[in-house]
Design a protein around this motif. Structure first.
Motif, PDB file in Angstrom:
ATOM      1  N   PRO A  39      -0.962  -0.150  -1.217  1.00 42.38           N
ATOM      2  CA  PRO A  39      -0.737  -0.750   0.099  1.00 42.38           C
ATOM      3  C   PRO A  39       0.426  -0.061   0.821  1.00 42.38           C
ATOM      4  O   PRO A  39       1.288   0.555   0.184  1.00 42.38           O
ATOM      5  N   THR A  40       0.459  -0.221   2.109  1.00 44.56           N
ATOM      6  CA  THR A  40       1.578   0.307   2.888  1.00 44.56           C
ATOM      7  C   THR A  40       2.819  -0.575   2.664  1.00 44.56           C
ATOM      8  O   THR A  40       2.697  -1.746   2.294  1.00 44.56           O
ATOM      9  N   ASP A  96      -3.102   7.161   0.126  1.00 44.14           N
ATOM     10  CA  ASP A  96      -3.641   5.802  -0.063  1.00 44.14           C
ATOM     11  C   ASP A  96      -3.629   5.385  -1.535  1.00 44.14           C
ATOM     12  O   ASP A  96      -4.602   4.832  -2.041  1.00 44.14           O
ATOM     13  N   PRO A 141      -1.945   5.093   4.333  1.00 47.06           N
ATOM     14  CA  PRO A 141      -3.393   5.305   4.234  1.00 47.06           C
ATOM     15  C   PRO A 141      -3.766   6.727   4.702  1.00 47.06           C
ATOM     16  O   PRO A 141      -2.963   7.405   5.352  1.00 47.06           O
ATOM     17  N   HIS A 200      -8.577   0.182   2.615  1.00 45.14           N
ATOM     18  CA  HIS A 200      -7.939   1.058   1.635  1.00 45.14           C
ATOM     19  C   HIS A 200      -8.991   1.567   0.659  1.00 45.14           C
ATOM     20  O   HIS A 200     -10.063   0.964   0.505  1.00 45.14           O
TER      21      HIS A 200
END
Lengths: 192, 192
Positions: free
Chosen positions: B87-88, B84, B77, A66
């Motif tokens: 976090p996903t 981004d 991302p 990231h």
């Protein structure tokens, strides 16, 4: 004569729609690029307080990072004898579900040419703590049920906006995991 | 003559063990206190970026607030055409799982009189994105599997430390939800 191809979609809702659709087509031709591994590393701090770091992942054929690491705390509330240094673990699940559906809504709206002006959702999860406290063997440890309630505003009729949320649900990674379950292995390495 | 009651446990690992055990006994006698509802409120920001707030919850018979609100971002991302900004969504699930097991380890160790010096875990989730990208109907949307790998250090033999993690798994709300699934309803309120 009517052309029988749909007009190309431009970027919308902050989604780079042409790039997204090109990416999907590219991955369709090279399925190994679709294999991802996401990761969290968690460190115990004190009591029920722990902290995770999320930075690296694997995908599109290589190790990725990231743009920046995210650190997130988790704890139990004081009413459950924690120090309340962060949300409970189960609240983080609700955040994951909400944000997964939300990302889907934005992507799908862009692909359908619908401009969104406001979207929000409330996610509530009911849990009977007699499960995790070991008081009753009849009560499960986890949530009994989860309710998601969306509010959505955009330049399309209500029916089309409803369909965005329905399609986001149908394509959500987190919704799938929470409703259908996933195999989880827990391994241990002791340090003596 | 040996007393046949176990010695009372003192606070350990940052866990107020006497208070925790008293709380469990109190809730056992008043099961309505065990009914909790946890919540996240999520707001779409732009593209696949959204932000959740976690503050209020219901439990122990009344509305409660955390000591402070926590705000958490989520995004896709750049390799998946996101910005981004966090976090996903699926990484947040891994954080929830890690921190739930970790809180359990600390509480159970305190109840068993085991002093912990270091505990950490890595949580990896494998996912084939052909599901959520709509490329293959054969591939599920969510994780195929999740692996948790603990490292644990404390003043007990390896077998006892292993048993802490096994018991944390057996009493984890998040482990239960992820492995067994939970009913999720998604409701919609459109703004015109």
């Amino acid at each position: 004569m009517q052309p029988n191809t749909k007009p190309a979609r431009g970027p919308l809702n902050g989604v780079d729609t042409p790039n997204l659709l090109a990416t999907i087509n590219f991955v369709a031709g090279q399925p190994e690029l679709a294999k991802f591994q996401f990761r969290a590393h968690n460190q115990w701090v004190e009591g029920t307080h722990s902290k995770s770091a999320m930075l690296g992942f694997y995908g599109a054929g290589q190790e990725q990072n990231h743009a920046r690491a995210t650190y997130a705390d988790s704890d139990h509330p004081t009413v459950l004898c924690g120090a309340d240094r962060g949300p409970t673990p189960v609240e983080w699940l609700l955040h994951g579900l909400a944000s997964c559906l939300m990302a889907g809504v934005a992507n799908i709206a862009a692909a359908r040419g619908i401009k969104l002006t406001k979207v929000q959702c409330a996610v509530d999860g009911d849990i009977d703590l007699r499960g995790i406290l070991g008081i009753s063997e009849e009560v499960r440890n986890g949530f009994q049920n989860i309710q998601v309630s969306f509010e959505i505003e955009g330049d399309a009729p209500a029916e089309k906006l409803n369909q965005l949320i329905e399609q986001a649900r149908a394509r959500s990674a987190v919704f799938d995991v929470l409703t259908n379950g996933v195999p989880v292995t827990v391994g241990i390495k002791t340090i003596q």
